[in-house]
Design a protein around this motif. Structure first.
Motif, PDB file in Angstrom:
ATOM      1  N   SER A  91       0.827  -1.210   0.000  1.00  0.00           N
ATOM      2  CA  SER A  91       0.000   0.000   0.000  1.00  0.00           C
ATOM      3  C   SER A  91       0.857   1.254   0.000  1.00  0.00           C
ATOM      4  CB  SER A  91      -0.924   0.021   1.225  1.00  0.00           C
ATOM      5  OG  SER A  91      -1.870  -0.998   1.138  1.00  0.00           O
ATOM      6  N   THR A  92       1.931   1.227   0.777  1.00  0.00           N
ATOM      7  CA  THR A  92       2.840   2.371   0.834  1.00  0.00           C
ATOM      8  C   THR A  92       3.467   2.621  -0.529  1.00  0.00           C
ATOM      9  OG1 THR A  92       3.318   1.936   3.156  1.00  0.00           O
ATOM     10  CG2 THR A  92       4.890   3.303   1.973  1.00  0.00           C
ATOM     11  N   SER A  93       3.905   1.563  -1.172  1.00  0.00           N
ATOM     12  CA  SER A  93       4.522   1.675  -2.496  1.00  0.00           C
ATOM     13  C   SER A  93       3.523   2.204  -3.525  1.00  0.00           C
ATOM     14  CB  SER A  93       5.054   0.310  -2.929  1.00  0.00           C
ATOM     15  OG  SER A  93       5.592   0.371  -4.218  1.00  0.00           O
ATOM     16  N   GLU A  94       2.315   1.686  -3.499  1.00  0.00           N
ATOM     17  CA  GLU A  94       1.289   2.135  -4.442  1.00  0.00           C
ATOM     18  C   GLU A  94       0.941   3.609  -4.225  1.00  0.00           C
ATOM     19  OE1 GLU A  94      -1.847  -0.706  -3.861  1.00  0.00           O
ATOM     20  OE2 GLU A  94      -0.817  -2.251  -5.036  1.00  0.00           O
ATOM     21  N   LEU A  95       0.856   4.037  -2.965  1.00  0.00           N
ATOM     22  CA  LEU A  95       0.552   5.434  -2.666  1.00  0.00           C
ATOM     23  C   LEU A  95       1.690   6.336  -3.143  1.00  0.00           C
ATOM     24  CD1 LEU A  95      -1.263   7.568  -1.402  1.00  0.00           C
ATOM     25  CD2 LEU A  95      -0.218   7.045   0.812  1.00  0.00           C
ATOM     26  N   SER A  96       2.913   5.935  -2.869  1.00  0.00           N
ATOM     27  CA  SER A  96       4.068   6.707  -3.313  1.00  0.00           C
ATOM     28  C   SER A  96       4.094   6.838  -4.833  1.00  0.00           C
ATOM     29  CB  SER A  96       5.350   6.033  -2.820  1.00  0.00           C
ATOM     30  OG  SER A  96       6.478   6.692  -3.341  1.00  0.00           O
ATOM     31  N   ASP A  97       3.837   5.731  -5.527  1.00  0.00           N
ATOM     32  CA  ASP A  97       3.817   5.759  -6.993  1.00  0.00           C
ATOM     33  C   ASP A  97       2.698   6.657  -7.511  1.00  0.00           C
ATOM     34  OD1 ASP A  97       5.948   4.025  -6.949  1.00  0.00           O
ATOM     35  OD2 ASP A  97       4.803   2.269  -7.585  1.00  0.00           O
ATOM     36  N   SER A  98       1.551   6.641  -6.852  1.00  0.00           N
ATOM     37  CA  SER A  98       0.431   7.497  -7.261  1.00  0.00           C
ATOM     38  C   SER A  98       0.768   8.977  -7.094  1.00  0.00           C
ATOM     39  CB  SER A  98      -0.828   7.166  -6.454  1.00  0.00           C
ATOM     40  OG  SER A  98      -1.276   5.868  -6.753  1.00  0.00           O
ATOM     41  N   ILE A  99       1.456   9.310  -6.012  1.00  0.00           N
ATOM     42  CA  ILE A  99       1.869  10.696  -5.793  1.00  0.00           C
ATOM     43  C   ILE A  99       2.853  11.123  -6.873  1.00  0.00           C
ATOM     44  CG2 ILE A  99       3.139  12.244  -4.243  1.00  0.00           C
ATOM     45  CD1 ILE A  99       1.869  10.607  -1.903  1.00  0.00           C
TER      46      ILE A  99
END
Length: 90
Positions: free
Chosen positions: A22-30
């Protein structure tokens, strides 16, 4: 579950925790949002670096995905771009 075309990527993704994923996906989305805003406004990495007072290599890290953005960094980039990166409902 998401399908990965590389066995190595699949193995790595299956080995990380749901929180890490989830952290990785959020970072990539940002990072994707920042890149999109930059493209819409015609701002280069070098220009964003100057606007934020950072080196171009730092901007490259931000946009590369996987960066652990702080609220301060998100606010700095938002101000530099004149557009909110993240919106939190009030």
């Amino acid at each position: 579950m998401r399908k990965y075309y590389s066995d190595i990527v699949r193995e790595v993704m299956e080995s990380i925790t749901p929180l890490e994923r989830s952290t990785s996906e959020l970072s990539d989305s940002i990072a994707e949002r920042i890149d999109l805003i930059m493209k819409k406004k015609g701002i280069t990495k070098s220009q964003l670096a100057k606007l934020t007072g950072h080196r171009p290599c730092e901007v490259t890290k931000w946009l590369g995905g996987g960066h652990n953005f702080t609220c301060r960094t998100i606010a700095l980039i938002s101000k530099a771009l004149g557009t909110p990166i993240v919106k939190v409902p009030r």
